[in-house]
Write an enzyme that holds these catalytic residues in place. Structure first.
Site, PDB file in Angstrom:
ATOM      1  N   GLY A 213      -4.771  -1.638  -0.362  1.00  0.00           N
ATOM      2  CA  GLY A 213      -3.734  -0.671  -0.727  1.00  0.00           C
ATOM      3  C   GLY A 213      -3.942   0.707  -0.125  1.00  0.00           C
ATOM      4  O   GLY A 213      -3.195   1.636  -0.425  1.00  0.00           O
TER       5      GLY A 213
ATOM      6  N   ARG B 172       0.854  -1.206   0.000  1.00  0.00           N
ATOM      7  CA  ARG B 172       0.000   0.000   0.000  1.00  0.00           C
ATOM      8  C   ARG B 172       0.880   1.242   0.000  1.00  0.00           C
ATOM      9  O   ARG B 172       0.532   2.255   0.607  1.00  0.00           O
ATOM     10  CB  ARG B 172      -0.898   0.014   1.224  1.00  0.00           C
ATOM     11  CG  ARG B 172      -0.108  -0.173   2.497  1.00  0.00           C
ATOM     12  CD  ARG B 172      -0.872   0.218   3.690  1.00  0.00           C
ATOM     13  NE  ARG B 172      -0.164  -0.294   4.859  1.00  0.00           N
ATOM     14  CZ  ARG B 172      -0.456  -0.017   6.082  1.00  0.00           C
ATOM     15  NH1 ARG B 172      -1.479   0.768   6.331  1.00  0.00           N
ATOM     16  NH2 ARG B 172       0.207  -0.515   7.085  1.00  0.00           N
TER      17      ARG B 172
ATOM     18  N   ASP C 236      10.450  -7.249   8.592  1.00  0.00           N
ATOM     19  CA  ASP C 236      10.141  -6.325   7.492  1.00  0.00           C
ATOM     20  C   ASP C 236       9.902  -4.911   8.019  1.00  0.00           C
ATOM     21  O   ASP C 236       9.756  -3.986   7.217  1.00  0.00           O
ATOM     22  CB  ASP C 236       8.924  -6.811   6.690  1.00  0.00           C
ATOM     23  CG  ASP C 236       7.720  -7.086   7.559  1.00  0.00           C
ATOM     24  OD1 ASP C 236       7.831  -7.927   8.477  1.00  0.00           O
ATOM     25  OD2 ASP C 236       6.669  -6.461   7.349  1.00  0.00           O
ATOM     26  N   ASN C 237       9.834  -4.756   9.327  1.00  0.00           N
ATOM     27  CA  ASN C 237       9.634  -3.423   9.901  1.00  0.00           C
ATOM     28  C   ASN C 237      10.883  -2.927  10.608  1.00  0.00           C
ATOM     29  O   ASN C 237      10.810  -2.057  11.470  1.00  0.00           O
ATOM     30  CB  ASN C 237       8.458  -3.439  10.887  1.00  0.00           C
ATOM     31  CG  ASN C 237       7.134  -3.641  10.172  1.00  0.00           C
ATOM     32  OD1 ASN C 237       7.013  -3.351   8.988  1.00  0.00           O
ATOM     33  ND2 ASN C 237       6.150  -4.142  10.891  1.00  0.00           N
TER      34      ASN C 237
ATOM     35  N   ASP D 111       7.651   2.261  10.330  1.00  0.00           N
ATOM     36  CA  ASP D 111       6.372   1.546  10.348  1.00  0.00           C
ATOM     37  C   ASP D 111       5.670   1.648  11.704  1.00  0.00           C
ATOM     38  O   ASP D 111       5.591   0.706  12.479  1.00  0.00           O
ATOM     39  CB  ASP D 111       6.542   0.085   9.893  1.00  0.00           C
ATOM     40  CG  ASP D 111       6.648  -0.001   8.373  1.00  0.00           C
ATOM     41  OD1 ASP D 111       6.698   1.065   7.731  1.00  0.00           O
ATOM     42  OD2 ASP D 111       6.670  -1.113   7.839  1.00  0.00           O
TER      43      ASP D 111
HETATM   44  P1  AMP Z   1       2.644  -3.715   8.206  1.00  0.00           P
HETATM   45  O1  AMP Z   1       2.067  -4.595   9.243  1.00  0.00           O
HETATM   46  O2  AMP Z   1       1.983  -2.377   8.093  1.00  0.00           O
HETATM   47  O3  AMP Z   1       4.126  -3.587   8.315  1.00  0.00           O
HETATM   48  O4  AMP Z   1       2.353  -4.426   6.809  1.00  0.00           O
HETATM   49  C1  AMP Z   1       2.755  -5.734   6.520  1.00  0.00           C
HETATM   50  C2  AMP Z   1       2.565  -5.991   5.052  1.00  0.00           C
HETATM   51  O5  AMP Z   1       1.184  -5.913   4.690  1.00  0.00           O
HETATM   52  C3  AMP Z   1       3.294  -5.038   4.138  1.00  0.00           C
HETATM   53  O6  AMP Z   1       3.748  -5.765   3.033  1.00  0.00           O
HETATM   54  C4  AMP Z   1       2.220  -4.051   3.754  1.00  0.00           C
HETATM   55  O7  AMP Z   1       2.491  -3.408   2.536  1.00  0.00           O
HETATM   56  C5  AMP Z   1       0.994  -4.951   3.664  1.00  0.00           C
HETATM   57  N1  AMP Z   1      -0.245  -4.203   3.897  1.00  0.00           N
HETATM   58  C6  AMP Z   1      -0.636  -3.656   5.053  1.00  0.00           C
HETATM   59  N2  AMP Z   1      -1.827  -3.039   4.902  1.00  0.00           N
HETATM   60  C7  AMP Z   1      -2.197  -3.187   3.624  1.00  0.00           C
HETATM   61  C8  AMP Z   1      -3.330  -2.764   2.846  1.00  0.00           C
HETATM   62  N3  AMP Z   1      -4.321  -2.057   3.366  1.00  0.00           N
HETATM   63  N4  AMP Z   1      -3.348  -3.122   1.547  1.00  0.00           N
HETATM   64  C9  AMP Z   1      -2.348  -3.829   1.006  1.00  0.00           C
HETATM   65  N5  AMP Z   1      -1.272  -4.250   1.674  1.00  0.00           N
HETATM   66  C10 AMP Z   1      -1.181  -3.939   2.974  1.00  0.00           C
HETATM   67 MG    MG Z   2       5.609  -2.773   7.500  1.00  0.00          MG
END
Ligand code: AMP
Ligand code: MG
Length: 493
Positions: free
Chosen positions: A122, A89, A248-249, A258
């Site tokens: 996204g 996203r 990944d964070n 993040d």
């Molecule tokens: P996060 O927990 O925010 O670090 O996200 C973990 C993964 O999920 C990353 O690859 C983000 O890009 C993906 N992600 C989180 N929220 C969304 C969303 N609303 N749409 C698409 N991908 C998402």
């Molecule tokens: Mg992340």
């Protein structure tokens, strides 16, 4: 006005990312442009606030020189391996080099689906966008390495979560968006050539001193390890809980990145967790150093092919470097704690004295930020009836225990060379008066849902000067009233 892009990540091979523009939104609307940061980057705030600038920030217009990409990465989420993540996203528009020579990514978060979106839409809604804006800017003002908020805009669209909320996009600035998970992505594919290109990119960009080391990739690992150990100690020194320290964070550049379910503690407890999805307390306050080490061991594994062709030799060298983490973290954390309690000299028992205060705070349910801030103001010598000390001891359920600690502290202060005023000033420079308390962040989000951005602006202004007393804003120092306590935070994804 153009944005002076100078892109380097987009020069890497196509398998590092997918090229695609952000997905336009229905009706871009300005929330805020961070003027200071814009100017630092050589961008004109007035341009960013113009209809054309807002269109850029919303992803409706790709500015000249941008090469929009979604970065590929992998990662361990809550310890479980996920071979394919990536910007699901977010879009990296490109990089700009500031006047100080530092390179920064300009990245839009909430900018629509990408090949890495999996089942996600996204998008982001205004809650997590304002939360990241406030908390990342607070971090920057606290002097802790962090990604920053350049701007936030609304989209004129609704985003479906538990309910339908107003959509928003955050323009985020980072030293880079390379993560531990970026290395893991290529390691898992056995793509040693890509690993080497990535490592060389990171050395050029963040660790140039490693280039001339006897073993550049081990030196790179040492540098990343040192920054992580220092970063986590800094987080803990202000009561910060990242909440989702997946690989990944974790930024290779050593910035806080993040901001999802992150939170600053009010009442101190080492086991504190806020994230609604962290059922096991994996990312609890006091677990953060251990998780940092675990993440670094994942990075070390990914780097093995670059360390030595002989796998046993590579493992041995990596393990040897990883062993430096514990002592490094301990040294950084102890130094931070001793500064917080106002000790400049070093004597046996100092660390125990500082840890004893943390234990008293946990037992006495003291507010972390207030306890340290009020300690700054206490005199070197006790007054007769202890009235002056009450501002501090009254924060504890057991004021007598807090008093006993103060007696030990003062006995130790007697061996310091600094004047009382110098000690107090030094303590005020490391013990913030203002942190982004959860209930204040929540208040900002609730008001924004009613189209009132005044609380957002006020909170940002207060948090821009976290170490100053600001008597007119004293209410922002206060912990939440019982009905205001925020018990859980959400990723907002
Ligand atoms: P996060 O927990 O925010 O670090 O996200 C973990 C993964 O999920 C990353 O690859 C983000 O890009 C993906 N992600 C989180 N929220 C969304 C969303 N609303 N749409 C698409 N991908 C998402
Ligand atoms: Mg992340």
């Amino acid at each position: 006005m153009t944005i002076p892009f100078d892109n380097s990540y987009a020069r890497l091979p196509e398998r590092f990312y997918s090229r695609l523009p952000p997905t336009p939104v229905r009706a871009p609307g300005l929330i805020k442009v961070n003027h200071g940061l814009a100017r630092h980057l050589g961008l004109d705030p007035a341009y960013l606030e113009s209809p054309e600038g807002v269109a850029v920030l919303a992803g409706n217009r790709v500015p000249a020189g941008a090469e929009p990409i979604a970065m590929a990465y992998a990662g361990h989420q809550f310890g479980g391996w996920v071979p394919q993540l990536g910007d699901g996203r977010a879009i990296l528009l490109g990089e700009v080099v500031a006047a100080d020579g530092r390179r920064h990514d300009i990245h839009l978060k909430g900018s629509g689906q990408t090949p890495y979106s999996r089942n996600g839409d996204g998008r982001a809604w205004i809650g997590p966008v304002l939360r990241e804006y406030v908390v990342s800017e607070a971090m920057a003002a606290l002097g802790i390495p962090t990604t920053r908020a350049l701007a936030a805009v609304t989209t004129g669209e609704r985003v479906r979560r538990e309910e339908a909320f107003p959509g928003a996009v955050l323009a985020r600035v980072a030293a880079s968006h390379v993560r531990v998970g970026t290395f893991q992505f290529f390691a898992a594919r056995g793509d040693t050539e890509a690993l080497r290109l990535l490592a060389d990119h990171v050395i050029d960009r963040h660790y140039p001193e490693a280039r001339d080391a006897a073993h550049p990739y081990l030196a790179l690992f040492d540098g990343i390890l040192a920054r992580q150990a220092g970063l986590i100690a800094r987080w803990m020194s202000v009561g910060f809980i990242h909440g989702v320290m997946n690989t990944d964070n974790m930024s290779i550049a050593g910035e806080t990145i993040d901001f999802g379910p992150c939170a600053f503690m009010d009442t101190f407890h080492p086991g504190q967790v806020f994230s609604s999805i962290d059922h096991m307390g994996r990312y609890a306050f006091a677990n953060q150093p251990k998780i940092g080490q675990w993440n670094l061991s994942c990075l070390a594994s990914a780097l093995l092919p670059l360390i030595d062709e002989n796998e046993d030799a590579a493992v041995e060298a990596a393990q040897d470097r990883l062993n430096a983490y514990g002592p490094r973290f301990d040294a950084a954390w102890t130094a931070a704690l001793l500064a917080k309690v106002g000790l400049a000299g070093r004597r046996d028992g100092d660390a125990d004295l500082a840890v004893a205060l943390l234990n008293r705070m946990a037992e006495g349910k003291a507010d972390f930020t207030l306890a340290f801030r009020r300690l700054c103001d206490l005199p070197d010598h006790a007054d007769n009836d202890g009235a002056v000390d009450q501002s501090f001891t009254s924060l504890f359920t057991d004021p007598v225990a807090a008093d006993a600690w103060l007696a030990d502290w003062r006995a130790r202060l007697a061996h310091e060379d600094r004047t009382e005023a110098d000690r107090q000033a030094a303590m005020r420079a490391v013990n913030p008066a203002y942190i982004p308390r959860n209930h204040r962040v929540e208040e900002v989000i609730q008001a924004a849902l009613e189209e009132d951005l005044a609380p957002f602006e006020t909170l940002l202004a207060v948090l821009a000067r976290p170490y100053e007393d600001q008597p007119e804003n004293a209410a922002y120092q206060a912990p939440p009233r019982p009905e205001e306590v925020v018990r859980a935070t959400f990723c907002g994804t």
